[in-house]
Design a protein around this motif. Sequence first.
Motif, PDB file in Angstrom:
ATOM      1  N   VAL A 205       0.845  -1.192   0.000  1.00 32.44           N
ATOM      2  CA  VAL A 205       0.000   0.000   0.000  1.00 32.44           C
ATOM      3  C   VAL A 205       0.880   1.241   0.000  1.00 32.44           C
ATOM      4  CG1 VAL A 205      -1.788   1.250   1.258  1.00 32.44           C
ATOM      5  CG2 VAL A 205      -1.819  -1.250   1.213  1.00 32.44           C
ATOM      6  N   MET A 206       0.496   2.233  -0.810  1.00 31.35           N
ATOM      7  CA  MET A 206       1.306   3.452  -0.908  1.00 31.35           C
ATOM      8  C   MET A 206       0.444   4.599  -1.391  1.00 31.35           C
ATOM      9  SD  MET A 206       3.084   2.051  -4.302  1.00 31.35           S
ATOM     10  CE  MET A 206       2.664   0.449  -3.605  1.00 31.35           C
ATOM     11  N   TYR A 207       0.925   5.800  -1.163  1.00 32.99           N
ATOM     12  CA  TYR A 207       0.320   6.982  -1.759  1.00 32.99           C
ATOM     13  C   TYR A 207       0.430   6.870  -3.272  1.00 32.99           C
ATOM     14  CZ  TYR A 207      -0.194  11.837  -3.206  1.00 32.99           C
ATOM     15  OH  TYR A 207      -0.589  12.986  -3.833  1.00 32.99           O
ATOM     16  N   ASN A 208      -0.611   7.323  -3.964  1.00 39.74           N
ATOM     17  CA  ASN A 208      -0.671   7.186  -5.419  1.00 39.74           C
ATOM     18  C   ASN A 208       0.270   8.195  -6.073  1.00 39.74           C
ATOM     19  OD1 ASN A 208      -1.322   6.507  -7.996  1.00 39.74           O
ATOM     20  ND2 ASN A 208      -3.400   7.341  -7.945  1.00 39.74           N
ATOM     21  N   ASP A 209       1.517   7.777  -6.211  1.00 37.28           N
ATOM     22  CA  ASP A 209       2.570   8.637  -6.731  1.00 37.28           C
ATOM     23  C   ASP A 209       3.437   7.801  -7.670  1.00 37.28           C
ATOM     24  OD1 ASP A 209       4.563  11.031  -6.382  1.00 37.28           O
ATOM     25  OD2 ASP A 209       5.727   9.209  -6.011  1.00 37.28           O
TER      26      ASP A 209
END
Length: 565
Positions: free
Chosen positions: A411-415
């Motif tokens: 899971v990660m920030y959409n970057d």
Amino acid sequence: MRSRSIRARRARCVGATLLAVTLIASGCGTGGDDSADGLAGTLGTTNDINPTPRDQVRDGGNLRLATTSFPANWNTLANDGNDGEIADIERPMMPRAFDVDAAGALTVNHDYFTDVRLTGTDPQQVTYTINPKAFWSDGTPITWEDIAAQAHALSGRDKRFLIAITNGFEFVDRVERGVDDRQAVLTFRQPYGEWRGQFSGNASLFPKSVTADPASFNDSLVNAMGPTAGPFRVQSTDRDQGRIVLARDPNWWGVPAKLDTITFSVLDSSAWVGALQNDEIDLVRLGSIDEVRTVRNTEGAVLRRAPGNRWRHITFNGAPGSILADPAVRVALAKAIDRQGIATATQNGLVENPQPLNNHVFVRGQQGYQDNSAPVAFDPDQAARELDAAGWVLNGDVREKDGRRLEIRDVMYNDPLWVQIAQIIQQNLARIGVKLTIDTRPGAGYFTDVIIPGDFDAAQFVYQGDAFPLASIRQIYYYDPADVQGNFGRIGSPELNALIDRTLAELDPARAIELANEVDRAVFAEGHSLPLTQSDGSYGARADLANMGSPGLASYDYTVIGFVK
């Protein structure tokens, strides 16, 4: 601290961890004539802020900055406010005990305290003498009771306070009134070496109206900022428009700020460089060689660079019942991840010799930094053997155990840069029979709705340091199931907890560094998390922006930030 960064305090030359979900765009540079110059200098020795004498800075003006989301909680001491971007918004408004220079050296911040000193060693005592001119923006004087309330709230003794970090207050036995209401005396029940960072770096002093009881601590700043005490105060906020405006506080008792206002606009990080190009923003953090090139080719913009104290990492979820609950599995996965490949792919052209970060406590260039990553040295064949030994047997392309496939969500920030890193990890893990799904999320709610509840198998975000490196090791690596603080993977052991406590109680700096590296080795060995890369510290700035840019370890002086005459 987290920051889209986290406020993890990690660096002393650096200290409390701010979570920072780094919101920057990607790009694999190959160098060449238009590549970034190799990063020069060492963390703790330099910064690049266009230093300008006060009399050469224009009076007035509006500083335009970007943030990725509106604050979920303006109380950065609370777990859902422990965000580096929120802390950045509040720095011009809140008290800190020490100023920090580029070398990490500390001086008492005399706007708030006339003196802060160690006044006893058996037991340890620290005395804070408050500037008699210091008042909160609601007219209330800053007193020892503000310090006492915050010390109690962060002590961890009352679990109703949803704190982000104890910050050494778990070791404070009592806070008493000194010679008058403007003096506080802290008496410790055991030594605490990082005592200078308790109201410094990433940790502001908040008024007792916020910290005195659990309800106000947890909820009173969810929708708006409370009383402040700095050269700026909140002038207006607009959640719908994504706009926060700070203005000079006319009741500020210190040297007046040069700027009239500071405006924060909520923008997706992918739009930051474009906003700088369009003269809509004055300073942005950069993350790729392509962004560096763009800034260099933008009229009126300059590149500011100094070694950074932010670092990317992966946190694993080892909570009971999770697919990565077995430390042997976490370590095997870590061995299969090519961190050098990630460093090369993401930092080629940004730094002279891209290398992974190999320490959880100190960043490269700091006293105490050493490579403790041997337990997770890149060895995919060994990783495969260890998964076999743990009972995860290859069935086709993916391993299985007891009918469960070894599939994990990253899971990660959409970057784009985070996705690029995840794709490299995805390929690495596929080689040993582990399926990784890339799960991107928006910036809003990333920590409150995803990371803090543990809705991940692996998670990527950034830690952001300050000048007090040891303060965050308890926040992140100590495990108390009833009070996880920043240990979002819920991984730890009684033995590691005891080692952390020994480290924090050590007053000899050299011995404390030795113990901190023992902590780091244990963190690697348990597969808690995996450091990836240290920031190169690149920023794009308007050419006439003065006294602000790439700060390194130093704290900003918001009274002299502005634009060159």
